[in-house]
Design a protein around this motif. Structure first.
Motif, PDB file in Angstrom:
ATOM      1  N   ILE A  93      -9.666  -1.535   4.917  1.00  0.00           N
ATOM      2  CA  ILE A  93      -8.855  -0.891   5.959  1.00  0.00           C
ATOM      3  C   ILE A  93      -9.744  -0.167   6.963  1.00  0.00           C
ATOM      4  O   ILE A  93      -9.531  -0.245   8.181  1.00  0.00           O
ATOM      5  CB  ILE A  93      -7.845   0.082   5.316  1.00  0.00           C
ATOM      6  CG1 ILE A  93      -6.760  -0.711   4.570  1.00  0.00           C
ATOM      7  CG2 ILE A  93      -7.214   0.990   6.370  1.00  0.00           C
ATOM      8  CD1 ILE A  93      -5.848   0.160   3.733  1.00  0.00           C
ATOM      9  N   GLN A  94     -10.755   0.557   6.463  1.00  0.00           N
ATOM     10  CA  GLN A  94     -11.660   1.265   7.374  1.00  0.00           C
ATOM     11  C   GLN A  94     -12.360   0.307   8.322  1.00  0.00           C
ATOM     12  O   GLN A  94     -12.441   0.548   9.529  1.00  0.00           O
ATOM     13  CB  GLN A  94     -12.695   2.047   6.573  1.00  0.00           C
ATOM     14  CG  GLN A  94     -12.160   3.258   5.840  1.00  0.00           C
ATOM     15  CD  GLN A  94     -13.272   4.053   5.184  1.00  0.00           C
ATOM     16  OE1 GLN A  94     -14.220   4.470   5.834  1.00  0.00           O
ATOM     17  NE2 GLN A  94     -13.173   4.255   3.899  1.00  0.00           N
ATOM     18  N   ALA A  95     -12.876  -0.796   7.760  1.00  0.00           N
ATOM     19  CA  ALA A  95     -13.624  -1.746   8.584  1.00  0.00           C
ATOM     20  C   ALA A  95     -12.711  -2.449   9.580  1.00  0.00           C
ATOM     21  O   ALA A  95     -13.023  -2.534  10.772  1.00  0.00           O
ATOM     22  CB  ALA A  95     -14.319  -2.771   7.680  1.00  0.00           C
ATOM     23  N   VAL A  96     -11.565  -2.946   9.104  1.00  0.00           N
ATOM     24  CA  VAL A  96     -10.679  -3.722   9.979  1.00  0.00           C
ATOM     25  C   VAL A  96     -10.094  -2.840  11.074  1.00  0.00           C
ATOM     26  O   VAL A  96      -9.949  -3.267  12.231  1.00  0.00           O
ATOM     27  CB  VAL A  96      -9.563  -4.390   9.152  1.00  0.00           C
ATOM     28  CG1 VAL A  96      -8.531  -5.043  10.063  1.00  0.00           C
ATOM     29  CG2 VAL A  96     -10.163  -5.437   8.221  1.00  0.00           C
ATOM     30  N   ALA A  97      -9.766  -1.591  10.753  1.00  0.00           N
ATOM     31  CA  ALA A  97      -9.221  -0.687  11.781  1.00  0.00           C
ATOM     32  C   ALA A  97     -10.223  -0.490  12.908  1.00  0.00           C
ATOM     33  O   ALA A  97      -9.855  -0.527  14.102  1.00  0.00           O
ATOM     34  CB  ALA A  97      -8.848   0.651  11.151  1.00  0.00           C
TER      35      ALA A  97
ATOM     36  N   LEU B 216       1.819   5.906  -2.960  1.00  0.00           N
ATOM     37  CA  LEU B 216       2.626   4.688  -2.913  1.00  0.00           C
ATOM     38  C   LEU B 216       3.539   4.647  -1.686  1.00  0.00           C
ATOM     39  O   LEU B 216       3.523   3.661  -0.934  1.00  0.00           O
ATOM     40  CB  LEU B 216       3.428   4.539  -4.207  1.00  0.00           C
ATOM     41  CG  LEU B 216       2.596   4.293  -5.476  1.00  0.00           C
ATOM     42  CD1 LEU B 216       3.495   4.264  -6.705  1.00  0.00           C
ATOM     43  CD2 LEU B 216       1.826   2.982  -5.353  1.00  0.00           C
ATOM     44  N   PRO B 217       4.368   5.668  -1.440  1.00  0.00           N
ATOM     45  CA  PRO B 217       5.199   5.594  -0.227  1.00  0.00           C
ATOM     46  C   PRO B 217       4.389   5.651   1.057  1.00  0.00           C
ATOM     47  O   PRO B 217       4.751   5.020   2.057  1.00  0.00           O
ATOM     48  CB  PRO B 217       6.126   6.815  -0.352  1.00  0.00           C
ATOM     49  CG  PRO B 217       5.433   7.742  -1.295  1.00  0.00           C
ATOM     50  CD  PRO B 217       4.694   6.866  -2.243  1.00  0.00           C
ATOM     51  N   ILE B 218       3.257   6.370   1.051  1.00  0.00           N
ATOM     52  CA  ILE B 218       2.415   6.436   2.250  1.00  0.00           C
ATOM     53  C   ILE B 218       1.834   5.064   2.551  1.00  0.00           C
ATOM     54  O   ILE B 218       1.861   4.583   3.695  1.00  0.00           O
ATOM     55  CB  ILE B 218       1.291   7.475   2.055  1.00  0.00           C
ATOM     56  CG1 ILE B 218       1.880   8.876   1.892  1.00  0.00           C
ATOM     57  CG2 ILE B 218       0.317   7.442   3.226  1.00  0.00           C
ATOM     58  CD1 ILE B 218       0.867   9.939   1.530  1.00  0.00           C
ATOM     59  N   ALA B 219       1.307   4.399   1.507  1.00  0.00           N
ATOM     60  CA  ALA B 219       0.745   3.064   1.696  1.00  0.00           C
ATOM     61  C   ALA B 219       1.830   2.061   2.087  1.00  0.00           C
ATOM     62  O   ALA B 219       1.605   1.173   2.921  1.00  0.00           O
ATOM     63  CB  ALA B 219       0.035   2.608   0.418  1.00  0.00           C
ATOM     64  N   GLY B 220       3.015   2.191   1.493  1.00  0.00           N
ATOM     65  CA  GLY B 220       4.113   1.291   1.835  1.00  0.00           C
ATOM     66  C   GLY B 220       4.535   1.430   3.284  1.00  0.00           C
ATOM     67  O   GLY B 220       4.760   0.421   3.985  1.00  0.00           O
ATOM     68  N   LEU B 221       4.649   2.671   3.773  1.00  0.00           N
ATOM     69  CA  LEU B 221       5.004   2.899   5.172  1.00  0.00           C
ATOM     70  C   LEU B 221       3.935   2.345   6.105  1.00  0.00           C
ATOM     71  O   LEU B 221       4.245   1.721   7.128  1.00  0.00           O
ATOM     72  CB  LEU B 221       5.206   4.398   5.414  1.00  0.00           C
ATOM     73  CG  LEU B 221       5.510   4.828   6.856  1.00  0.00           C
ATOM     74  CD1 LEU B 221       6.803   4.182   7.342  1.00  0.00           C
ATOM     75  CD2 LEU B 221       5.590   6.355   6.959  1.00  0.00           C
ATOM     76  N   SER B 222       2.672   2.569   5.752  1.00  0.00           N
ATOM     77  CA  SER B 222       1.580   2.057   6.585  1.00  0.00           C
ATOM     78  C   SER B 222       1.611   0.532   6.645  1.00  0.00           C
ATOM     79  O   SER B 222       1.417  -0.060   7.713  1.00  0.00           O
ATOM     80  CB  SER B 222       0.232   2.525   6.016  1.00  0.00           C
ATOM     81  OG  SER B 222       0.154   3.938   5.997  1.00  0.00           O
TER      82      SER B 222
ATOM     83  N   ALA C 250       4.201  -1.407   6.298  1.00  0.00           N
ATOM     84  CA  ALA C 250       5.339  -1.830   7.122  1.00  0.00           C
ATOM     85  C   ALA C 250       5.025  -1.690   8.608  1.00  0.00           C
ATOM     86  O   ALA C 250       5.365  -2.569   9.412  1.00  0.00           O
ATOM     87  CB  ALA C 250       6.572  -1.001   6.753  1.00  0.00           C
ATOM     88  N   LEU C 251       4.354  -0.593   8.989  1.00  0.00           N
ATOM     89  CA  LEU C 251       3.994  -0.396  10.392  1.00  0.00           C
ATOM     90  C   LEU C 251       3.023  -1.468  10.865  1.00  0.00           C
ATOM     91  O   LEU C 251       3.147  -1.990  11.980  1.00  0.00           O
ATOM     92  CB  LEU C 251       3.374   0.994  10.577  1.00  0.00           C
ATOM     93  CG  LEU C 251       4.329   2.185  10.446  1.00  0.00           C
ATOM     94  CD1 LEU C 251       3.562   3.501  10.468  1.00  0.00           C
ATOM     95  CD2 LEU C 251       5.373   2.164  11.562  1.00  0.00           C
ATOM     96  N   VAL C 252       2.061  -1.824  10.014  1.00  0.00           N
ATOM     97  CA  VAL C 252       1.110  -2.881  10.373  1.00  0.00           C
ATOM     98  C   VAL C 252       1.832  -4.215  10.535  1.00  0.00           C
ATOM     99  O   VAL C 252       1.607  -4.958  11.499  1.00  0.00           O
ATOM    100  CB  VAL C 252       0.002  -2.988   9.304  1.00  0.00           C
ATOM    101  CG1 VAL C 252      -0.827  -4.250   9.515  1.00  0.00           C
ATOM    102  CG2 VAL C 252      -0.896  -1.762   9.347  1.00  0.00           C
ATOM    103  N   PHE C 253       2.726  -4.516   9.608  1.00  0.00           N
ATOM    104  CA  PHE C 253       3.418  -5.814   9.626  1.00  0.00           C
ATOM    105  C   PHE C 253       4.295  -5.983  10.860  1.00  0.00           C
ATOM    106  O   PHE C 253       4.321  -7.044  11.488  1.00  0.00           O
ATOM    107  CB  PHE C 253       4.260  -5.957   8.357  1.00  0.00           C
ATOM    108  CG  PHE C 253       4.950  -7.288   8.236  1.00  0.00           C
ATOM    109  CD1 PHE C 253       4.260  -8.407   7.790  1.00  0.00           C
ATOM    110  CD2 PHE C 253       6.282  -7.415   8.586  1.00  0.00           C
ATOM    111  CE1 PHE C 253       4.901  -9.634   7.682  1.00  0.00           C
ATOM    112  CE2 PHE C 253       6.929  -8.645   8.485  1.00  0.00           C
ATOM    113  CZ  PHE C 253       6.229  -9.758   8.031  1.00  0.00           C
ATOM    114  N   PHE C 254       5.014  -4.922  11.237  1.00  0.00           N
ATOM    115  CA  PHE C 254       5.983  -5.055  12.324  1.00  0.00           C
ATOM    116  C   PHE C 254       5.414  -4.675  13.693  1.00  0.00           C
ATOM    117  O   PHE C 254       5.950  -5.102  14.718  1.00  0.00           O
ATOM    118  CB  PHE C 254       7.219  -4.180  12.031  1.00  0.00           C
ATOM    119  CG  PHE C 254       8.057  -4.679  10.894  1.00  0.00           C
ATOM    120  CD1 PHE C 254       8.819  -5.828  11.015  1.00  0.00           C
ATOM    121  CD2 PHE C 254       8.054  -4.006   9.680  1.00  0.00           C
ATOM    122  CE1 PHE C 254       9.600  -6.292   9.956  1.00  0.00           C
ATOM    123  CE2 PHE C 254       8.820  -4.460   8.618  1.00  0.00           C
ATOM    124  CZ  PHE C 254       9.601  -5.603   8.755  1.00  0.00           C
TER     125      PHE C 254
END
Length: 427
Positions: A18-22, A74-80, A82-86
């Motif tokens: 995530i750090q590298a790709v961001a 878990l919810p923080i990663a899930g929200l992140s 979803a934001l990336v996907f959409f």
């Protein structure tokens, strides 16, 4: 414990990616000339996270609910996710999946992962589970260093699609940037780990309170990153900011080395605030000397290697600090206190909560032993910050790119030739 280690390995792989790709995505969307502002925004989010993380984690740990440190992600990663996907809409490189996988540097990845893992094992065991001169420590450490050498040789001679091309270190400015980003996390991670140890051992602070007392680092780090990023965008230069950051960090570590168990509480907080200021400036600016001399087609390789250096250096910061602390405590702790530790100094950390229950003068002597031992860590960090400053003197002032890499369909060799021509025209 085995399951926890395995899970943390998966977590580390995801976090590193995530750090590298961001960083790579930002480099594809924003030119280097304007990227200081975006670095500042990332710094702001990072500063908030660094502020809240120790407080929340300390609260869970103190109450014995350490598993919630992982559950809450878990919810923080899930929200992140979803934001990336959409929300994240990026062009995809041409080619089928098999062709893309064929361009992966599999041998290079295996070599560097195995080598750095061996080094980390040696560094982690050294002085804690085994003596530094034992085969258990020297063996994996030597194998790891030899493996890193083999990785660099393979990348230079045999890799068809190298993950770390030698062109990344083909100029003094980029080498200076990599050296600086290696020195910086050594200091930052040492302060992050061992300043809380000071508050707990020398001031009787709980895990939560020690987290609150170290807020000065995060509270100063975020605004320093923002100001530095904006100044780079406005001035189109990065050298003065980095020189200033190293000077501030050297002064801050020097001041921290004067602290003992009787020092007023406000002084270490001010000093760690200076550390946060220097670290914030340097984190915001160190990748500009890495990227400015290179063609924009090398952004992904350069940033991946940059983040690898930053992550790998953090292990050295914790290990160097731990080795110094163990050795100094062995010399400074009163014999009466050491007799209560059946395995010696290796268990000194676990005995910190019991220091408050000791009677004076033994309690004062133990606290002073911890304070002086931690001060020795800061003295070494002054030297490492000095190395960072010296390496920064080799930077040249390159113009910051105004172009973006939007030509994925071209041949890689043609890309590099075109980008090199663009840099020469800018210069």
């Amino acid at each position: 414990m085995t399951w926890l280690i395995a899970a943390r390995t998966v977590q580390g792989a995801g976090g590193g990616a995530i750090q590298a790709v961001a960083s790579i995505i930002i480099s594809d969307l924003v030119s280097l000339k304007e990227r200081g502002v975006y670095n500042s925004l990332i710094g702001l989010t990072w500063g908030v996270a660094c502020t809240l993380g120790p407080l929340v984690g300390g609260a869970f740990a103190q109450q014995g609910n350490w598993r919630w440190i992982f559950y809450m992600n878990l919810p923080i990663a899930g929200l992140s996710a979803a934001l990336v996907f959409f929300s994240l809409k990026l062009r995809k490189p041409e080619g089928r999946t098999r062709e893309k996988l064929a361009r992966m540097d599999w041998v290079g990845n295996i070599l560097i992962i195995a080598s750095t893992s061996a080094c980390i094992i040696g560094l982690t065991w050294g002085g804690i589970q085994y003596a530094w001169n034992s085969a258990h420590v020297l063996g994996p450490f030597i194998v790891g260093l030899c493996g890193i050498g083999a990785f660099l040789y393979y990348e230079a001679k045999f890799a068809k699609y190298p993950m770390a091309p030698l062109s990344l270190i083909s100029n003094g400015t980029s080498i200076s940037g990599y050296a600086q980003i290696f020195a910086l996390p050594v200091i930052n991670l040492a302060v992050t780990y061992y300043q809380e140890t000071y508050y707990q051992a020398c001031k009787g602070a709980t895990a939560i309170r020690s987290g609150v007392l170290t807020l000065a680092v995060s509270l100063c780090l975020a605004p320093a990153m923002i100001i530095c990023g904006l100044s780079i965008t406005i001035s189109k230069g990065y050298r003065v900011q980095l020189w200033l950051g190293w000077v501030v960090l050297i002064v801050a570590m020097g001041l921290m080395s004067t602290v003992d168990s009787r020092t007023e509480l406000v002084k270490p907080q001010v000093y760690t605030g200076l550390v946060g200021t220097g670290v914030g400036i340097l984190y915001a600016g160190t990748y500009f000397p890495v990227l400015a001399p290179l063609p924009i087609s090398e952004n992904a390789h350069a940033l991946s290697f940059f983040i690898f250096c930053r992550s790998f250096a953090g292990v050295w910061g914790v290990t160097i600090g731990g080795a110094i602390l163990q050795n100094q405590l062995q010399k400074r702790l009163p014999a009466e206190f050491l007799q209560e530790l059946p395995q010696g100094v290796a268990l000194a950390f676990s005995a910190i909560p019991s220091i408050n229950n000791l009677e004076d003068p033994l309690r004062s002597d133990v606290r002073q032993a911890f304070a002086k031992s931690i001060a020795s860590i800061w003295q070494v960090m002054v030297g490492i910050a000095g190395i960072g400053l010296i390496s920064s003197l080799f930077m040249k002032a390159f113009l910051l790119h105004t172009q973006l890499d939007e030509r994925w369909g071209l041949d890689e060799k043609q890309l590099q030739q075109s980008d090199q021509a663009t840099i020469e025209n800018d210069a």
